[in-house]
Design a protein around this motif. Structure first.
Motif, PDB file in Angstrom:
ATOM      1  N   ILE A  34      28.002 -43.922 -94.525  1.00  0.00           N
ATOM      2  CA  ILE A  34      26.738 -43.159 -94.465  1.00  0.00           C
ATOM      3  C   ILE A  34      25.559 -44.101 -94.279  1.00  0.00           C
ATOM      4  O   ILE A  34      25.432 -45.106 -94.986  1.00  0.00           O
ATOM      5  CB  ILE A  34      26.561 -42.309 -95.729  1.00  0.00           C
ATOM      6  N   PHE A  35      24.758 -43.778 -93.312  1.00  0.00           N
ATOM      7  CA  PHE A  35      23.543 -44.561 -93.059  1.00  0.00           C
ATOM      8  C   PHE A  35      22.347 -43.740 -93.514  1.00  0.00           C
ATOM      9  O   PHE A  35      22.210 -42.584 -93.114  1.00  0.00           O
ATOM     10  CB  PHE A  35      23.361 -44.824 -91.563  1.00  0.00           C
ATOM     11  N   LEU A  36      21.514 -44.344 -94.336  1.00  0.00           N
ATOM     12  CA  LEU A  36      20.244 -43.696 -94.680  1.00  0.00           C
ATOM     13  C   LEU A  36      19.116 -44.581 -94.154  1.00  0.00           C
ATOM     14  O   LEU A  36      19.118 -45.782 -94.407  1.00  0.00           O
ATOM     15  CB  LEU A  36      20.072 -43.575 -96.199  1.00  0.00           C
ATOM     16  N   ASP A  37      18.193 -43.984 -93.415  1.00  0.00           N
ATOM     17  CA  ASP A  37      16.949 -44.705 -93.123  1.00  0.00           C
ATOM     18  C   ASP A  37      16.005 -44.326 -94.251  1.00  0.00           C
ATOM     19  O   ASP A  37      15.706 -43.135 -94.447  1.00  0.00           O
ATOM     20  CB  ASP A  37      16.364 -44.260 -91.782  1.00  0.00           C
ATOM     21  N   VAL A  38      15.546 -45.313 -94.985  1.00  0.00           N
ATOM     22  CA  VAL A  38      14.681 -45.027 -96.138  1.00  0.00           C
ATOM     23  C   VAL A  38      13.270 -45.490 -95.799  1.00  0.00           C
ATOM     24  O   VAL A  38      13.075 -46.579 -95.254  1.00  0.00           O
ATOM     25  CB  VAL A  38      15.191 -45.729 -97.408  1.00  0.00           C
ATOM     26  N   ARG A  39      12.314 -44.629 -96.108  1.00  0.00           N
ATOM     27  CA  ARG A  39      10.946 -44.874 -95.659  1.00  0.00           C
ATOM     28  C   ARG A  39      10.001 -44.965 -96.849  1.00  0.00           C
ATOM     29  O   ARG A  39      10.094 -44.164 -97.791  1.00  0.00           O
ATOM     30  CB  ARG A  39      10.514 -43.701 -94.769  1.00  0.00           C
ATOM     31  N   ASP A  40       9.098 -45.914 -96.805  1.00  0.00           N
ATOM     32  CA  ASP A  40       7.953 -45.907 -97.714  1.00  0.00           C
ATOM     33  C   ASP A  40       6.734 -46.265 -96.885  1.00  0.00           C
ATOM     34  O   ASP A  40       6.826 -46.324 -95.657  1.00  0.00           O
ATOM     35  CB  ASP A  40       8.175 -46.851 -98.911  1.00  0.00           C
ATOM     36  N   ARG A  41       5.613 -46.529 -97.526  1.00  0.00           N
ATOM     37  CA  ARG A  41       4.392 -46.686 -96.738  1.00  0.00           C
ATOM     38  C   ARG A  41       4.409 -47.947 -95.887  1.00  0.00           C
ATOM     39  O   ARG A  41       3.630 -48.082 -94.942  1.00  0.00           O
ATOM     40  CB  ARG A  41       3.155 -46.675 -97.624  1.00  0.00           C
ATOM     41  N   ALA A  42       5.330 -48.879 -96.191  1.00  0.00           N
ATOM     42  CA  ALA A  42       5.347 -50.113 -95.412  1.00  0.00           C
ATOM     43  C   ALA A  42       6.253 -50.000 -94.189  1.00  0.00           C
ATOM     44  O   ALA A  42       6.149 -50.817 -93.272  1.00  0.00           O
ATOM     45  CB  ALA A  42       5.792 -51.272 -96.290  1.00  0.00           C
ATOM     46  N   GLY A  43       7.128 -49.012 -94.166  1.00  0.00           N
ATOM     47  CA  GLY A  43       8.014 -48.874 -93.013  1.00  0.00           C
ATOM     48  C   GLY A  43       9.366 -48.316 -93.417  1.00  0.00           C
ATOM     49  O   GLY A  43       9.500 -47.661 -94.464  1.00  0.00           O
ATOM     50  N   ILE A  44      10.363 -48.605 -92.575  1.00  0.00           N
ATOM     51  CA  ILE A  44      11.670 -47.965 -92.727  1.00  0.00           C
ATOM     52  C   ILE A  44      12.734 -49.058 -92.733  1.00  0.00           C
ATOM     53  O   ILE A  44      12.632 -50.019 -91.970  1.00  0.00           O
ATOM     54  CB  ILE A  44      11.920 -47.021 -91.528  1.00  0.00           C
ATOM     55  N   VAL A  45      13.749 -48.892 -93.584  1.00  0.00           N
ATOM     56  CA  VAL A  45      14.873 -49.822 -93.528  1.00  0.00           C
ATOM     57  C   VAL A  45      16.173 -49.016 -93.546  1.00  0.00           C
ATOM     58  O   VAL A  45      16.229 -47.928 -94.112  1.00  0.00           O
ATOM     59  CB  VAL A  45      14.816 -50.859 -94.682  1.00  0.00           C
ATOM     60  N   GLN A  46      17.184 -49.585 -92.920  1.00  0.00           N
ATOM     61  CA  GLN A  46      18.481 -48.912 -92.880  1.00  0.00           C
ATOM     62  C   GLN A  46      19.329 -49.335 -94.082  1.00  0.00           C
ATOM     63  O   GLN A  46      19.420 -50.518 -94.389  1.00  0.00           O
ATOM     64  CB  GLN A  46      19.181 -49.287 -91.579  1.00  0.00           C
ATOM     65  N   VAL A  47      19.952 -48.341 -94.719  1.00  0.00           N
ATOM     66  CA  VAL A  47      20.826 -48.615 -95.866  1.00  0.00           C
ATOM     67  C   VAL A  47      22.207 -48.048 -95.537  1.00  0.00           C
ATOM     68  O   VAL A  47      22.310 -46.954 -94.984  1.00  0.00           O
ATOM     69  CB  VAL A  47      20.277 -47.954 -97.149  1.00  0.00           C
ATOM     70  N   VAL A  48      23.232 -48.807 -95.877  1.00  0.00           N
ATOM     71  CA  VAL A  48      24.597 -48.372 -95.564  1.00  0.00           C
ATOM     72  C   VAL A  48      25.356 -48.142 -96.868  1.00  0.00           C
ATOM     73  O   VAL A  48      25.273 -48.972 -97.788  1.00  0.00           O
ATOM     74  CB  VAL A  48      25.349 -49.488 -94.797  1.00  0.00           C
ATOM     75  N   PHE A  49      26.063 -47.037 -96.948  1.00  0.00           N
ATOM     76  CA  PHE A  49      26.922 -46.784 -98.111  1.00  0.00           C
ATOM     77  C   PHE A  49      28.374 -46.694 -97.655  1.00  0.00           C
ATOM     78  O   PHE A  49      28.706 -45.892 -96.780  1.00  0.00           O
ATOM     79  CB  PHE A  49      26.518 -45.484 -98.819  1.00  0.00           C
ATOM     80  N   ASP A  50      29.221 -47.523 -98.283  1.00  0.00           N
ATOM     81  CA  ASP A  50      30.656 -47.486 -97.980  1.00  0.00           C
ATOM     82  C   ASP A  50      31.350 -46.584 -98.990  1.00  0.00           C
ATOM     83  O   ASP A  50      30.936 -46.517-100.150  1.00  0.00           O
ATOM     84  CB  ASP A  50      31.251 -48.900 -98.118  1.00  0.00           C
ATOM     85  N   PRO A  51      32.459 -45.974 -98.555  1.00  0.00           N
ATOM     86  CA  PRO A  51      33.155 -45.046 -99.467  1.00  0.00           C
ATOM     87  C   PRO A  51      33.781 -45.742-100.674  1.00  0.00           C
ATOM     88  O   PRO A  51      34.087 -45.081-101.665  1.00  0.00           O
ATOM     89  CB  PRO A  51      34.247 -44.412 -98.608  1.00  0.00           C
ATOM     90  N   ASP A  52      33.942 -47.071-100.634  1.00  0.00           N
ATOM     91  CA  ASP A  52      34.621 -47.702-101.776  1.00  0.00           C
ATOM     92  C   ASP A  52      33.803 -47.635-103.061  1.00  0.00           C
ATOM     93  O   ASP A  52      34.343 -47.772-104.158  1.00  0.00           O
ATOM     94  CB  ASP A  52      35.073 -49.136-101.452  1.00  0.00           C
ATOM     95  N   LEU A  53      32.464 -47.393-102.948  1.00  0.00           N
ATOM     96  CA  LEU A  53      31.708 -47.134-104.185  1.00  0.00           C
ATOM     97  C   LEU A  53      31.534 -45.613-104.271  1.00  0.00           C
ATOM     98  O   LEU A  53      30.564 -45.057-103.756  1.00  0.00           O
ATOM     99  CB  LEU A  53      30.350 -47.842-104.149  1.00  0.00           C
TER     100      LEU A  53
END
Ligand code: ASP
Length: 590
Positions: A34-53
Motif C-alpha cells: 500500500i502506498f500512501l501519499d501523505v501531505r502537510d503544509r510543506a508538501g507530500i511524501v510517499q509512504v509504503v506499507f508492506d503486509p509483513d507488518l
C-alpha cells in the motif's frame, strides 16, 4: 508528535526514523503493497506499507483520502527507476512501521489530489478543503512572507505599527460605507473605515512621524471585477518628508520585497505625469509591458466628411485617437468583430479600423470601411504620424475623451495579451501630477484621490480653476495594476477648507463630519504625507494568481457574501430591538 514535515524529507534523511503527521493525499494498492501519499503544509511524501507488518498494513488499508494520520517509518532512497523528478521529495520514500488514524474524513466535495474543474461556489463553500490544495497553501505562504518582508523593512526604517479603530466615522475614499448600528446610541451608526486615512494623519499631528499598519479596509462598492468589500492595505504615513522622500523609501521597499521573495530586480521606477499616461496609454495605470500606444489624430480628422470622427475631433471634450498594431492586418473579421464588442463594454459605439496592405498605393492599398471618407492627404498624414507599415492595422476611437481612453486603453491591454506582445515580465512606474478633481456626469466635482490630498497650487488658484489644479499625489503601478497610491496631505486648515468648498461641502457639514481633523490642523500639524498599497493585489501579482480571491484565505463572492459562513445573515428580532432597528425588506418589483 511529528519529527519532520512530509515535504521536507530528502536524501539527507535516508536511514532516519521519522514521525510525520498530515492528511492522506492519495492511497494506492499495488499488488499487496500500500502506498500512501501523505501531505502537510510543506508538501507530500510517499509512504509504503508492506503486509509483513500486519497491524500497520491493515490500518493503511482502511484509510481513505483526507483522513488525518500520524505515522512512524524509516526513510529510504527510492529504487532506481521509481524516482519521481516532479516531486521535491521524489528521491525518497518512507517505509511505514506504525500508523494511527487521528481522524476520519468524509469523501471530499472535490478531489484534492488532481486538477478538477470545480466551480468557485463549491470551492468557497468548502474553503477549508480548498485551502488544503498545495497551490493554495503556497499562495498563502507567500503572502505571509510578503508581509514579513514588508514589516521587517518598515521596522528597520523607523516605522511604528499603530492600530486604528474599526468602529469609527466615515473616511471618504469614494465608496459607500459599511455601517454598524450602535446599541448604546439608538439611531446612530458607526462606519467601518474605508481606510485609516484620517487616523494616520492624526498620528502625524501627535508626533509619531513614521507610522504603518497592515490594515483592513471596508468599501461597499458596486462590485466591479475583482474587488472585495473588505481588503487589506499596507498603510503608511510620514511627517517632514516630501514626495521624493516618500516615493523613494516605498520604491526601495517594493524593490527589496521582489528581490527577497522572487529574486527579481525591478530596477528604478520611471515617473510619468498623469496627462502623458492618459494621452499615450488611455489609462492612469498603464501596462508598460505592452509596446502599443494611442496617438491623437483629432487635428487630422477635424475636417473629414465623417461625422463620427469630425464631431469628437472638434469637441473640446472629445478625442480621436488611433492605436497601431504592428502586423495586425492578419486579424480576421471575427477577431475585429470581437474587439468591437469588447470596446462596447467601455461605452464605445464602434471600432473603426484600417488595414495597411500597400501604403504606396493610396487609397486602394488600404482596406477599411472608413477610408472612403478621408481625403488622400489626410490618409497620408495619418500613416506618417503612426509610422504605419504594410501589414499593420490601425484601430480608432472617436468620442468623449474619457470613452476613447477607456475603450482604446482597454483594447491595448487586450490585444497585448491576446497577441502576447509583452516585452518584459515586470514593468513598474510611478504616475504623478494627477488632477485634484474630476467632474462627474452631474457636473459636481469629486476628489480624484481623496479630499485630504494637497494641491500643488495656492488656495486661490485652486478655487479659481479647480479643474486645472494638480495634486501632490502619486500612484505606484505594476503591470497595469495600481499597487498603491498616496499623496502629500493638506496640513493647513485654510487649504483644507478651500478643498471642501470646491467639493461643495458646506461649512456646517465640514465641522460636523471632519471637525476633529480641522481641530487637529489648528494645533500644530506637521507637513506630512503617505501612501497605501493594496496587499491583495500585490500578492496576486507576485503569485501569478488571476484574482485577488485566490490570495485571500476567506474571500467574499462577487455579490459580497461569504458562502462558507453564509454571511450576511438575518438576526433575531430581539437583537434588532436592542439596536432600535426595524427592517423594511425591499419590495420586489411587480
Ligand atoms: N488612504 C488612501 C487610500 O486608501 C491612501 C493614501 O492616501 O495614503 O487610497
Amino acid at each position: 508528535m511529528r519529527s519532520h514535515y512530509c515535504g521536507d524529507l530528502n536524501r539527507s534523511h535516508i536511514d532516519a526514523t521519522v514521525t510525520i503527521s498530515g492528511w492522506v493525499h492519495r492511497r494506492r494498492d499495488h499488488g499487496g503493497v500500500i502506498f500512501l501519499d501523505v501531505r502537510d503544509r510543506a508538501g507530500i511524501v510517499q509512504v509504503v506499507f508492506d503486509p509483513d507488518l500486519a497491524d500497520a498494513f491493515a490500518t493503511a488499508d482502511r484509510v481513505r483520502s483526507e483522513y488525518v494520520i500520524e505515522l512512524t517509518g524509516l526513510v529510504r532512497g527510492r529504487p532506481e527507476g521509481t524516482i519521481n523528478a516532479n516531486m521535491p521529495t521524489g528521491e525518497v520514500e518512507v517505509l511505514g512501521k506504525s500508523i494511527t488514524v487521528l481522524n476520519a474524513a468524509k469523501t471530499p466535495p472535490f478531489p484534492l489530489d488532481e486538477y478538477s474543474d470545480v466551480g468557485e461556489d463549491v470551492r468557497l463553500r468548502y474553503r477549508f478543503m480548498d485551502l488544503r490544495r498545495p497551490e493554495m497553501q503556497q499562495k498563502l505562504v507567500l503572502r505571509s512572507r510578503i508581509t514579513a518582508s514588508i514589516r521587517r523593512y518598515l521596522e528597520d526604517h523607523g516605522f511604528l505599527d499603530i492600530e486604528t479603530p474599526i468602529l469609527t466615522r466615515a473616511t471618504p475614499e469614494g465608496a459607500r460605507d459599511y455601517l454598524v448600528p450602535s446599541r448604546t446610541h439608538p439611531g446612530e451608526f458607526f462606519a467601518l473605515p474605508q481606510s485609516p486615512q484620517l487616523f494616520k494623519q492624526l498620528l502625524m499631528v501627535s508626533g509619531f512621524d513614521r507610522y504603518y499598519q497592515i490594515a483592513k479596509c471596508f468599501r461597499d462598492e458596486d462590485l466591479r471585477a475583482d474587488r472585495q468589500p473588505e481588503f487589506t492595505q499596507i498603510d503608511l504615513e510620514t511627517s517632514f518628508m516630501d514626495e521624493a522622500g516618500i516615493m523613494g523609501i516605498t520604491e526601495t521597499m517594493i524593490r527589496n520585497l521582489f528581490q527577497e521573495v522572487l529574486k527579481v530586480d525591478l530596477g528604478n521606477f520611471p515617473q510619468m505625469p498623469y496627462s502623458e499616461a492618459m494621452e499615450r496609454y488611455g489609462s492612469d495605470k498603464p501596462d508598460l509591458r505592452i509596446p502599443l500606444e494611442l496617438v491623437t489624430v483629432s487635428d487630422l480628422m477635424a475636417e473629414v466628411d465623417f461625422k463620427v470622427f469630425s464631431g469628437p475631433a472638434t469637441d473640446p471634450k472629445g478625442r480621436v485617437a488611433a492605436l497601431k498594431v504592428t502586423g495586425g492586418a492578419e486579424l480576421t473579421r471575427k477577431q475585429i468583430d470581437d474587439y468591437t464588442k469588447f470596446v462596447g463594454i467601455y461605452g464605445a459605439r464602434g471600432l473603426a479600423w484600417i488595414k495597411v496592405n500597400d501604403r504606396a498605393n493610396l487609397p486602394d492599398g488600404l482596406q477599411s470601411p472608413i477610408v472612403k471618407f478621408m481625403p488622400e492627404a489626410v490618409l497620408s498624414q495619418l500613416l506618417d504620424r503612426l509610422d504605419a507599415q504594410n501589414g499593420d492595422i490601425l484601430f480608432f476611437g472617436a468620442d468623449k475623451a474619457q470613452v476613447v481612453n477607456d475603450a482604446l486603453g482597454a483594447l491595448r491591454c487586450k490585444i497585448g495579451e491576446d497577441l502576447n506582445l509583452y516585452q518584459a515580465e515586470w514593468a513598474p512606474l510611478w504616475v504623478v501630477d494627477f488632477p485634484m478633481f474630476e467632474e462627474g456626469s452631474d457636473g459636481r466635482l469629486a476628489a480624484l484621490h481623496h479630499p485630504f490630498t494637497a494641491p500643488s497650487c495656492s488656495p486661490e488658484a485652486l478655487k479659481a480653476k479647480p479643474l486645472e489644479a494638480l495634486s501632490r499625489a502619486y500612484d505606484m503601478v505594476l503591470n497595469g495594476v495600481e499597487l498603491g497610491g498616496g499623496s502629500i496631505r493638506i496640513h493647513d486648515e485654510s487649504m483644507q477648507h478651500s478643498v471642501f468648498e470646491v467639493l461643495g461641502i458646506s461649512a456646517e457639514e465640514q465641522e460636523e463630519k471632519f471637525g476633529f481633523l480641522l481641530s487637529a490642523l489648528r494645533y500644530g500639524a506637521p507637513p506630512h504625507g503617505g501612501l497605501a498599497f493594496g496587499l491583495d493585489r500585490l500578492v496576486m501579482l507576485m503569485t501569478g494568481a488571476d484574482s485577488i480571491r485566490e490570495v485571500i484565505a476567506f474571500p467574499k463572492t462577487q455579490t459580497a457574501a461569504c458562502l462558507l459562513t453564509q454571511a450576511p445573515g438575518e438576526v433575531s428580532n430581539e437583537q434588532l430591538r436592542d439596536l432600535s432597528i426595524r427592517v423594511r425588506k425591499p419590495v420586489a418589483d411587480a
